[in-house]
Enzyme design. Structure first.
Site, PDB file in Angstrom:
ATOM      1  N   ARG A 227      40.163 158.144-114.398  1.00  0.00           N
ATOM      2  CA  ARG A 227      39.674 157.217-115.422  1.00  0.00           C
ATOM      3  C   ARG A 227      40.846 156.377-115.917  1.00  0.00           C
ATOM      4  NH1 ARG A 227      35.273 157.696-113.876  1.00  0.00           N
ATOM      5  NH2 ARG A 227      33.383 158.361-114.959  1.00  0.00           N
TER       6      ARG A 227
ATOM      7  N   HIS B   2      38.205 150.051-108.916  1.00  0.00           N
ATOM      8  CA  HIS B   2      37.362 151.216-109.247  1.00  0.00           C
ATOM      9  C   HIS B   2      36.403 151.500-108.085  1.00  0.00           C
ATOM     10  CE1 HIS B   2      35.857 153.628-112.937  1.00  0.00           C
ATOM     11  NE2 HIS B   2      35.623 154.307-111.820  1.00  0.00           N
TER      12      HIS B   2
END
Length: 317
Positions: free
Chosen positions: A232, A280
């Site tokens: 993250r 991502h």
């Protein structure tokens, strides 16, 4: 239980979702809604969520469970009005395979000096480096849950030594494990390539700092410490990563996640010669691989069977 009495599914996200999710979730006969019918909708029994609008789930009086669309659940837990129902995280062989491929790719690229050779190619420079074997490099995983262990097995199969760190003690085959604050310094001191796959919680937010990075082993066979973050963006402090790269505490980095996403155009990470950026994309959620296990869990829960892969709200994952 007949299809007519089965509760509806709410598919919810602040940013919208691929229509394929709704199509696949409705394949077994459940009705899928993109928003509740009115401020309180008693017909909705399950929610499938990705960064849901805050407040929407707390107004569903017959909600039985929430299913996360991604591997992490910080996006679900951030809602202060979240109802007290079970939350199910994604556990999928497909998701694990994607992550294992990404981590193995980045570990091998750093280990085989990909940055150096790309620069030499651009300069038309025929100059070979001495190449260590995988057994001379230790890859340390911060986060040894389902995704971390799957990725570690793939990396370990290539002969790399493996370390693992978690908040609580864990026993993982073919891995030297460390735990808690007391175990972190030794873990870092014995790690050449750091792979971060931690969940984002209050305890892990901003954990990748300059002080942490400078504890990695720099005097190693690959010429410096390496960071790979596919967990993250909130785990890292990007200014600290840049500082560590500039003073040599960190040799290179592969970053798939960022404090702000999309990564801002002005970020120096885009053009940094020692940084590899991906958007991502390490382990995308594949609707075809994830929806059927969700539906099977919903049917089983309706029959009175327990849910699997539940989130521990206190721990945040």
């Amino acid at each position: 239980m007949t299809e007519r009495t089965r509760g509806k599914v709410l598919l919810t996200s602040k940013s919208g979702v691929n229509p394929l999710w709704a199509e696949l979730l409705s394949e077994d006969g459940r009705e899928v809604l993109m928003e509740p019918d009115g401020s309180e909708d008693p017909s909705i029994h399950y929610a499938v969520a990705w960064k849901q609008p805050h407040g929407v789930l707390g107004r569903l009086p017959n909600l039985k469970a929430i299913f996360s669309l991604g591997a992490g659940v910080d996006h679900v837990l951030s809602d202060p009005t979240l109802p007290d129902v079970p939350i199910v995280r994604v556990v999928s062989e497909n998701l694990g395979q994607h992550m294992a491929e990404y981590v193995t790719w980045r570990v091998l690229d750093h280990h085989r000096r990909g940055t150096y050779y790309r620069q030499r190619q651009a300069a038309r420079d025929w100059n070979e480096l001495t190449q260590p074997t995988s057994a001379e490099t230790t890859v340390g995983f911060m986060g040894i849950g389902e995704l971390g262990r799957t990725a570690a097995r793939a990396v370990g199969a290539l002969g790399f030594k493996l370390n693992g760190w978690s908040r609580r003690p864990a026993d993982v085959a073919d891995m030297t494990t460390y735990a808690g604050a007391d175990g972190l310094p030794d873990f870092l001191a014995n790690t050449d390539i750091l792979v971060v796959l931690l969940p984002l919680t209050d305890a892990t937010r901003g954990i990748i700092t300059y002080d942490l990075l400078r504890q990695l082993r720099r005097d190693n066979a690959i010429g410096g410490a390496v960071l790979i973050n596919a967990g993250r963006g909130g785990l890292q402090r990007e200014a600290d990563i840049l500082r560590a790269l500039e003073d040599g505490s960190l040799g290179e980095a592969s970053l798939d996640v960022f404090e702000t996403e999309p990564l801002q155009e002005a970020s120096p990470l885009w053009q940094h010669p020692k940084v590899f950026v991906t958007p991502h994309a390490a382990a995308p959620s594949d609707p075809r691989a994830i929806t059927m296990p969700m539906l099977k869990q919903m049917d089983a829960y309706d029959r009175g069977e327990p849910l699997r892969d539940l989130v521990d709200r206190a721990a945040g994952y």
